[in-house]
Design an enzyme around this catalytic site. Structure first.
Site, mmCIF file in Angstrom:
data_model
loop_
_atom_site.group_PDB
_atom_site.id
_atom_site.type_symbol
_atom_site.label_atom_id
_atom_site.label_comp_id
_atom_site.label_asym_id
_atom_site.label_seq_id
_atom_site.Cartn_x
_atom_site.Cartn_y
_atom_site.Cartn_z
ATOM 1 N N GLU A 160 -14.956 -12.166 1.986
ATOM 2 C CA GLU A 160 -15.065 -13.648 1.741
ATOM 3 C C GLU A 160 -13.596 -14.395 1.453
ATOM 4 O OE1 GLU A 160 -18.116 -14.291 -1.289
ATOM 5 O OE2 GLU A 160 -19.275 -14.619 0.327
ATOM 6 N N GLU A 316 -24.609 -12.031 4.099
ATOM 7 C CA GLU A 316 -25.028 -11.908 2.863
ATOM 8 C C GLU A 316 -26.101 -13.256 3.002
ATOM 9 O OE1 GLU A 316 -22.472 -11.989 -0.375
ATOM 10 O OE2 GLU A 316 -21.111 -10.291 0.508
#
Ligand code: GAL
Length: 706
Positions: A160, A316
C-alpha cells in the site's frame, strides 16, 4: 468465475500456539502443525491463493546478512501440498529496527516537520539512496530464496504505497531530488519556473533551483503550482522505487506476475502511474464511511478494472469489521457477500480477505479475519459465506454455461485524472466539494440506467479505445482541453457520441494557474464564464426547463453563451438566476451537455438527463439497485448479460426496457442468491415483459436472449 484468497502470516507465529486441528481437537501445537492445520482449513473453505511476507523482514533477517527463510519454505511446501497458490511480497514497508539503527536518516518527515519514528510501518523515505540500496538488496534476497518455488505464482511489491499519508515526505533527500527533478522539467532555466509558478505573487521569485523549499505546512497556503509539481515528483519517486524491485523480481523469479495493492481511500497516489510497470492490478478495498457506500465501492472496482483494461485482484477485502475507524462498528455479514459479488461482476478474478485469522496480538488484534480468535469455533460466518459463494460461482458457471465471468461493458467512460483531483484539492475553495463526489454522480447515473461504466486517464485514451463509448463524462476535469482533444471530441460527436461535463471542468492550466479561456470545450469563444463559486452545505441553486425543477448543489457557474450552444434549463433561484444551468451543443449526430451546477443524483433527474442526451436506459428501476451490463465472447459468439445487485433491505422489481424485452427471443434466465439462501439458488425462465424480482441484498444474473 472468481476465486478466493487471504493474507496469511506464518511469520507472526510463536514456537507453540493453540489451534483447532483438522479432526476438530483444540490443542497447543508447534508452528509447523499450526501452518499445516490452517492450510488444510483454508482448503476446506475454498482459499485458492494466499498472500504473505509483506511484514516479515525482521523475522527473515534478524540482523544484517543473517537470512533464514525456513518458516516460509515450510509454508510454501505445505501450500503446494494443498494446491494453494502463493503471492509473495517484498518486505520493504517495514524496515527492521537494526536497519533504522544503522541508518536513522531513512525515516520520513511529515509536512509539519515531524519525524516518523520506528514502531509502526511505512517508516521509510523513498528518496533516500541508502534505502533504495537496501530495498534492492532485500528484494533480491527474497526473490532468490522463494522466487522459483512452484507454489509462488506472483509477487506484490511493498504494501500500500501512500497509506497513512505517506506519499509526501519532507526530508533533505526529498528536497535534493526535487531540485534535480525541477532542473530537468524546466531545462535548467529558473525563469521558466518563476513564470510557471507565478513567482511574483507573495515575493516567490527564485534565483536558483537550490533555493527551493518543500511545501511544508506554513501560516497560509503554500504556492499551489509548487505543490502540484511536488505531487507529480513524489509519485515519480514511488514509481522508480517500485520499478527497481520489479526489475529484480523479473530477473530472479521469472514467469510470475507482479502486482501491488493499491488503495482508493485517498488520491495522493496516481493509480495510473503506480500500475504502469505492473503485470496485474491489485486493490485493497476498505470502506471509511460510517455507512458502507456501495456507489463508491462500485466505481473503485470499475476504476481498477479500467487501469489496465483487464481483470484485477482484490488483494484485501475487509471481512467485515476493521480496527481503524473512530468507532469500529459491527457490520451485517451480507456486506461480505455483496462486496465480493460486486467486485467479481466488475472484473475481479479473485477476492482475498484480510486476513486469515484474527490476530491475537499486535496493533490490529481487533481486526476481523476469516477465522476467529476463539480457536474453539468450528466454522465461522466467513467460512460459511465463502463456501456458499463458491457454490454460487459453480452454479453460475454450470447453469449459464460460462467459462469465466462475463466482462463488464464500457458504455460510459469517465475521466479519472489524478492531477486534476490534486489541482482541486490544492486550491479547493470548498471543503465539501470533491470531484470524487461527481464520480459518485456518474456512477449512480450508470447504475440506475443499466449503462456500463469505465474510466480513462485522458480524453484521447477514452475515445481511442477499440470499443468507443456511448458517453464521455468529464466530472470536473480541471484542465483546458487541448487542440488534439478537441479534435477527438468533435470526431466522437460526429459519430453520434455524447459528452457530459459538470462544473469545474476546463478551467485550469496544467501548471495549476487559472485558464484565461475557461470552458473552451470544442471551439474557443463559444462560452464565457464571468463568475462561479461554491455553495454552502445547505444552499441549493434551483434550475428548471419550464416544466421540471431540480436542485443544484456545491458549486455553480454563471455562463454566457456566445454561439453554438442552446439552453436546456436555467437557474431560477440564487445569484445566477436567469443564466443557463444546463447547456447543450449538437454536432452531427452527437451532443455535448454541460451542467453549470453539481446536479442531483436522483432518478428523476437521471431520466430527464438521459432524454436530453437522447439515450435510452436499459432498465427502469429504483436506484438502490445496481445494474451492470456485461458481455461474454467465445468462439465469436456474443452473449449479453445484466447483473443486478440489490444492496437494499427490500425486494425490488424491475423491468427491462421494451426495446430489450421485445428483442428477447423467448427466455431470460435469472439466478439469484442471498447469502442465507446460498444453498437454495433460484433459476427461473422469464417470459417476455415479465418483471424481474431482485430479493433483498441479493445478486441476480440475467441473460438477455437477444
Ligand atoms: C490495510 C493493510 C493491511 C491491514 C489492513 C487493516 O490497509 O494493507 O496490512 O493493515 O489495512 O484494515
Amino acid at each position: 468465475m472468481f476465486t478466493f484468497g487471504c493474507a496469511y502470516y506464518p511469520d507472526y507465529l510463536s514456537e507453540k500456539s493453540w489451534c483447532r486441528t483438522t479432526s476438530g481437537e483444540v490443542k497447543l501445537v508447534s508452528w509447523r502443525d499450526s501452518i499445516k492445520y490452517n492450510l488444510e482449513r483454508m482448503r476446506r473453505c475454498n482459499v485458492a491463493t494466499i498472500r504473505m511476507g509483506e511484514f516479515s523482514w525482521s523475522t527473515v533477517e534478524v540482523s544484517r546478512g543473517q537470512l533464514d527463510f525456513s518458516i516460509f519454505e515450510f509454508t510454501l511446501d505445505q501450500a503446494q501440498a494443498q494446491e494453494i497458490d502463493v503471492i509473495f511480497c517484498t518486505p520493504t514497508t517495514t524496515p527492521p529496527k537494526w536497519l533504522i539503527d544503522e541508518m536513522p536518516e531513512i525515516l520520513p518527515v511529515t509536512r509539519e516537520g515531524k519525524g516518523i519514528p520506528f514502531g509502526s510501518r511505512r517508516h521509510y523515505d523513498v528518496n533516500n539512496e541508502q534505502y533504495r540500496r537496501e530495498s534492492k538488496r532485500i528484494t533480491s534476497a527474497y526473490a532468490n530464496a522463494v522466487g522459483k518455488h512452484p507454489a509462488v505464482v506472483g509477487w506484490q511489491t511493498d504494501n500500500e504505497f501512500g497509506c497513512h499519508n505517506s506519499v509526501f515526505v519532507f526530508t533533505e533527500a526529498a528536497r535534493k531530488n526535487f531540485h534535480r527533478w525541477l532542473r530537468a522539467k524546466f531545462q535548467n532555466n529558473i525563469d521558466k519556473l518563476n513564470d510557471d509558478w507565478f513567482g511574483g505573487f507573495w515575493s516567490q521569485r527564485y534565483k536558483s533551483f537550490e533555493q527551493i523549499e518543500l511545501p511544508m505546512s506554513s501560516w497560509a497556503d503554500q504556492n499551489p503550482h509548487l505543490e502540484l509539481d511536488f505531487r507529480r515528483f513524489s509519485n515519480e519517486q514511488y514509481q522508480s522505487f517500485q520499478r527497481e524491485q520489479i526489475e529484480i523480481i523479473k530477473a530472479q523469479s521469472p514467469a510470475r506476475f507482479i502486482t501491488h495493492n493499491l488503495m482508493t481511500l485517498f488520491s495522493d497516489l496516481c493509480p495510473w502511474m503506480a500500475v504502469e510497470d505492473l503485470d496485474k492490478v491489485g486493490f485493497d478495498h476498505y470502506q471509511m464511511d460510517k455507512e458502507p457506500h456501495p456507489t463508491s465501492s462500485f466505481w473503485h472496482f470499475a476504476l481498477m478494472r479500467s487501469l489496465k483494461n483487464k481483470p484485477f485482484i482484490v488483494l484485501e477485502q475487509q471481512p467485515v469489521q476493521v480496527n481503524w475507524q473512530s468507532i469500529n462498528q459491527r457490520f451485517d455479514y451480507s456486506w461480505l457477500f455483496l462486496w465480493t459479488l460486486q467486485a467479481a461482476t466488475l472484473g475481479a478474478e479473485s477476492v482475498f480477505y484480510f486476513s486469515w485469522q484474527r490476530f491475537l496480538g499486535g496493533a490490529e488484534q481487533y481486526h476481523d479475519g476469516i477465522i476467529s480468535h476463539d480457536v474453539r469455533v468450528a466454522e465461522t460466518w466467513q467460512e460459511r459465506a465463502m463456501k456458499s459463494m463458491a457454490k454460487l460461482s459453480d452454479e453460475l458457471k454450470e447453469r449459464f454455461a460460462l467459462d469465466v465471468m462475463p466482462t463488464p461493458k464500457r458504455d460510459v467512460v469517465c475521466i479519472y485524472d489524478s492531477e486534476s483531483l490534486w489541482s482541486h484539492e490544492i486550491t479547493a475553495q470548498s471543503s465539501i466539494y470533491s470531484s470524487r463526489r461527481e464520480i459518485d454522480f456518474a456512477t449512480r447515473l450508470c447504475n440506475s440506467t443499466g449503462l456500463g461504466l469505465g474510466f480513462s486517464n485522458t480524453i484521447s485514451n477514452a475515445l481511442q479505445s477499440p470499443e468507443s463509448p456511448k458517453l464521455l463524462i468529464l466530472p470536473g476535469y480541471a484542465f483546458e482541453i487541448t487542440d488534439e482533444e478537441k479534435r477527438a471530441m468533435k470526431d466522437f460527436l460526429a459519430s453520434g457520441g455524447k459528452i457530459l461535463s459538470v462544473p469545474r471542468t476546463a478551467m485550469k492550466k496544467r501548471n495549476n494557474q487559472m485558464s484565461p479561456f475557461p470552458l473552451s470545450f470544442l471551439d474557443d469563444g463559444e462560452l464565457i464564464l464571468p463568475d462561479f463559486g461554491a455553495l454552502l452545505e445547505n444552499e441549493h441553486d434551483t434550475f428548471s426547463d419550464g416544466k421540471h425543477q431540480f436542485e443544484g448543489a456545491l458549486w455553480s457557474e454563471k455562463i454566457e453563451i456566445v454561439k453554438n450552444w442552446q439552453v436546456l434549463a436555467s437557474f431560477n433561484s440564487g445569484l445566477y438566476k436567469g443564466s443557463p444551468a444546463v447547456l447543450s451543443r449538437e454536432l452531427s449526430g452527437g451532443r455535448h451537455i454541460h451542467i453549470a451546477t453539481c446536479p442531483p443524483a436522483t432518478e428523476w433527474f437521471f431520466s430527464w438527463l438521459l432524454k436530453a442526451l437522447d439515450m435510452v436506459p436499459a432498465v427502469s428501476q429504483p436506484s438502490q439497485l445496481q445494474i451492470i451490463p456485461m458481455q461474454h465472447l467465445s468462439d465469436n459468439k456474443e452473449r449479453n448479460f445484466l447483473a443486478a445487485i440489490n444492496f437494499s433491505n427490500n425486494e425490488i422489481n424491475f423491468h427491462l426496457n421494451s426495446n430489450l424485452s421485445s428483442k428477447a427471443s423467448g427466455a431470460l434466465l435469472w439466478l439469484s442468491a442471498t447469502l442465507d439462501e446460498g444453498e437454495k439458488l433460484k433459476l427461473q425462465t422469464l417470459s417476455k415483459g415479465e418483471a424481474i424480482t431482485a430479493p433483498a441484498r441479493s445478486f441476480t444474473l440475467v441473460e438477455l436472449a437477444l
